[in-house]
Scaffold this motif. Structure first.
Motif, short mmCIF file in Angstrom:
data_model
loop_
_atom_site.label_atom_id
_atom_site.label_comp_id
_atom_site.label_asym_id
_atom_site.label_seq_id
_atom_site.Cartn_x
_atom_site.Cartn_y
_atom_site.Cartn_z
N SER A 195 58.67 45.54 22.93
CA SER A 195 57.77 46.69 22.84
C SER A 195 56.61 46.60 23.82
CB SER A 195 57.24 46.84 21.41
OG SER A 195 56.52 45.70 21.01
N GLY A 196 56.69 45.68 24.77
CA GLY A 196 55.66 45.59 25.79
C GLY A 196 55.32 44.16 26.13
N VAL A 197 54.26 44.02 26.90
CA VAL A 197 53.74 42.69 27.27
C VAL A 197 52.27 42.65 26.89
CG1 VAL A 197 53.11 41.18 29.20
CG2 VAL A 197 55.39 42.19 29.10
N GLY A 198 51.88 41.63 26.14
CA GLY A 198 50.50 41.49 25.70
C GLY A 198 49.62 40.89 26.78
N LEU A 199 48.43 41.48 26.96
CA LEU A 199 47.46 41.00 27.94
C LEU A 199 46.32 40.32 27.21
CD1 LEU A 199 47.29 44.15 30.28
CD2 LEU A 199 48.99 42.31 30.25
N PHE A 200 45.93 39.15 27.67
CA PHE A 200 44.89 38.35 27.03
C PHE A 200 43.65 38.29 27.91
CE2 PHE A 200 48.62 37.10 24.82
CZ PHE A 200 48.24 36.55 23.61
N ALA A 306 50.62 51.62 40.28
CA ALA A 306 49.96 50.31 40.39
C ALA A 306 48.44 50.47 40.32
CB ALA A 306 50.37 49.62 41.69
N ASP A 307 47.90 51.47 41.00
CA ASP A 307 46.46 51.72 40.93
C ASP A 307 46.03 52.03 39.50
OD1 ASP A 307 46.05 51.32 43.65
OD2 ASP A 307 46.28 53.44 44.15
N GLU A 308 46.82 52.82 38.79
CA GLU A 308 46.50 53.16 37.41
C GLU A 308 46.52 51.91 36.52
OE1 GLU A 308 49.32 56.08 36.22
OE2 GLU A 308 48.47 57.68 37.46
N MET A 309 47.49 51.02 36.76
CA MET A 309 47.57 49.81 35.94
C MET A 309 46.40 48.87 36.21
SD MET A 309 50.76 47.18 35.36
CE MET A 309 51.66 48.50 34.53
N PHE A 312 43.48 50.25 34.45
CA PHE A 312 43.62 49.99 33.02
C PHE A 312 43.20 48.56 32.69
CE2 PHE A 312 46.43 48.36 29.61
CZ PHE A 312 46.03 49.18 28.57
N MET A 313 43.61 47.61 33.51
CA MET A 313 43.23 46.21 33.29
C MET A 313 41.73 46.02 33.48
SD MET A 313 46.33 44.15 35.16
CE MET A 313 48.03 44.29 34.59
N GLN A 314 41.17 46.68 34.49
CA GLN A 314 39.73 46.56 34.73
C GLN A 314 38.93 47.13 33.56
OE1 GLN A 314 39.94 48.41 38.77
NE2 GLN A 314 38.67 46.67 39.39
N ASP A 315 39.38 48.26 33.04
CA ASP A 315 38.68 48.88 31.91
C ASP A 315 38.70 47.97 30.69
OD1 ASP A 315 38.13 51.11 33.43
OD2 ASP A 315 39.78 52.31 32.63
N ASN A 316 39.79 47.20 30.53
CA ASN A 316 39.92 46.29 29.39
C ASN A 316 39.46 44.87 29.71
OD1 ASN A 316 41.48 47.64 26.97
ND2 ASN A 316 42.44 48.43 28.83
N LYS A 317 39.00 44.66 30.97
CA LYS A 317 38.50 43.36 31.41
C LYS A 317 39.52 42.24 31.16
CE LYS A 317 33.64 44.59 30.88
NZ LYS A 317 32.33 44.25 30.27
N TYR A 342 34.08 38.84 34.85
CA TYR A 342 34.65 40.00 34.17
C TYR A 342 33.82 41.26 34.43
CZ TYR A 342 38.08 37.13 31.77
OH TYR A 342 39.14 36.29 31.50
N GLU A 343 32.51 41.13 34.54
CA GLU A 343 31.68 42.28 34.87
C GLU A 343 31.92 42.71 36.31
OE1 GLU A 343 29.82 44.26 33.02
OE2 GLU A 343 30.51 43.11 31.29
N GLU A 344 32.02 41.74 37.20
CA GLU A 344 32.32 42.05 38.61
C GLU A 344 33.69 42.68 38.75
OE1 GLU A 344 31.55 42.08 42.78
OE2 GLU A 344 30.21 41.55 41.12
N TYR A 345 34.65 42.12 38.02
CA TYR A 345 36.04 42.59 38.07
C TYR A 345 36.16 44.04 37.60
CZ TYR A 345 40.93 42.89 36.45
OH TYR A 345 42.22 43.27 36.21
N ALA A 346 35.40 44.40 36.58
CA ALA A 346 35.48 45.75 36.02
C ALA A 346 35.10 46.82 37.04
CB ALA A 346 34.59 45.87 34.78
N HIS A 347 34.28 46.48 38.04
CA HIS A 347 33.82 47.45 39.03
C HIS A 347 34.34 47.13 40.43
CE1 HIS A 347 30.81 47.44 35.72
NE2 HIS A 347 30.92 48.75 35.85
#
Length: 365
Positions: A195-200, A306-309, A312-317, A342-347
């Motif tokens: 049902s998917g892949v979990g991101l930690f 790929a850009d959307e993904m 999505f990862m950046q929004d969820n850090k 993580y703060e740098e990564y988000a932006h």
């Protein structure tokens, strides 16, 4: 040589063989362990053990214990079976999502310290109660533990779902440039499905990538060698356009540049090529112009996904692609340690570029 020696040696060999068989029948080689978090913060721990006894009515035992920790459950599980339980053949560790949301480090630390547990044991997440999933019998699959293992092996072989092991989870957790991932499975009635892949983030489960997007995650996270991939270019009304590649190979390259202000800009370059197994649409693959048009459309589609993904990862850090490792290597150690990653990564500005090539498009009619 005394004539009685050959007969004596044969008798001893037969007796040794019988003893080995009895020992095997009395040994329980643990295959899968499940972990669920209970409301009182105790753990429900399940254990699936195959049986080697041909006279047994069942081909496995499924044990359960309520305990404060993994090690605390061991004597409780041992008391429920006549078998001598050993971990040397352990193949899978199945964690429920609520447990993973709270963090898996305590369990991982205990498991990694145990020399009897193989470092290549799989890490899997259960969408629902992990013990109930492990205990359930599926009509077409006599042994559920082996069914789960072979399902994940097949998905990993076709590079649909990335393989996650105890060693890889611990490695990615302690590497400050990438976060761990793990496949998610669930009970689908008569079958089990991915049902998917979990991101930690660290050791805590944060979110998931849905099944339809797993090929994008695979392209972003690592190089592919013989994957199958279907790209849906259009599906509006009666107009459907898709292209399916098999034996797809890809190479991923990540570059870290600097903008005018000195901030990092990450470029992800993916070069992929494969044979076209199927194409549904109006273009003609035997036409060079149409084929180039199709490749450009498919490449732009993959870039957009790929850009959307990444967003999505950046929004969820969650840095599931490992961008942090490349940014870290582009700067001094002191500068990296001062950075709130993580703060740098988000932006962070991340751009994806995909180049596609058709190796073979089969016979034309």
């Amino acid at each position: 040589m005394n004539k009685r020696w050959p007969g004596l040696l044969l008798t001893l060999a037969m007796l040794t063989g019988c003893d080995d068989q009895h020992i095997l029948e009395r040994t329980g080689f643990c295959h899968t362990i499940s972990y669920d978090l209970l409301p009182d913060h105790n753990f429900k721990i399940g254990l699936s053990v195959p049986k080697a006894d041909p006279n047994s009515k069942t081909d496995r035992e499924v044990l359960q214990a309520i305990a404060h920790s993994s090690k605390d459950s061991q004597p409780k599980l041992v008391r429920q079976t006549s078998l001598l339980l050993v971990n040397g053949q352990l193949r899978n560790l199945l964690f429920s999502l609520p447990l993973a949301e709270g963090g898996l480090l305590d369990q991982m630390d205990t498991l990694s310290r145990d020399p009897s547990i193989p470092p290549k044991v799989k890490i899997t997440l259960a969408d629902g109660d992990a013990y109930d999933l492990l205990k359930k019998n599926y009509k077409e699959h006599p042994r559920t533990d082996r069914y789960i293992y072979t399902l994940l092996e097949k998905e990993a072989a076709y590079q649909t779902v990335p393989e996650a092991t105890l060693y890889e989870f611990i490695r990615d957790y302690y590497d400050d440039g990438i976060d761990p991932i793990a496949p998610i499975i669930k009970d689908a009635g008569d079958t089990i499905t991915v049902s998917g892949v979990g991101l930690f983030r660290g050791d805590r489960y944060i979110t998931r990538i849905k099944p339809d997007d797993l090929h994008i995650l695979a392209l972003l996270r690592h190089n592919l060698r013989h994957a199958d991939m279907t790209i849906h270019l259009a599906s509006e009304g009666q107009h459907k356009e898709l292209i399916t590649f098999n034996y797809l190979k890809s190479d991923r390259k990540i570059d870290v540049l600097r903008d005018k202000s000195g901030k990092p800009v990450v470029m992800i370059h993916i070069k992929a090529s494969g044979s076209v197994l199927e194409y549904i649409g109006k273009l003609k693959l035997h036409s060079d112009a149409d084929r180039n048009t199709l490749l450009q459309q498919a490449a732009r589609h993959l870039e957009s996904r790929a850009d959307e993904m990444i967003k999505f990862m950046q929004d969820n850090k969650v840095d599931s692609v490992g961008i942090g490792a490349y940014v870290r290597n582009s700067m001094s150690y002191a500068s990296w340690k001062k950075l709130d990653w993580y703060e740098e990564y988000a932006h962070l500005t991340v751009k994806c570029k995909v180049d596609l090539n058709i190796v073979n498009s089969g016979q034309t009619l």
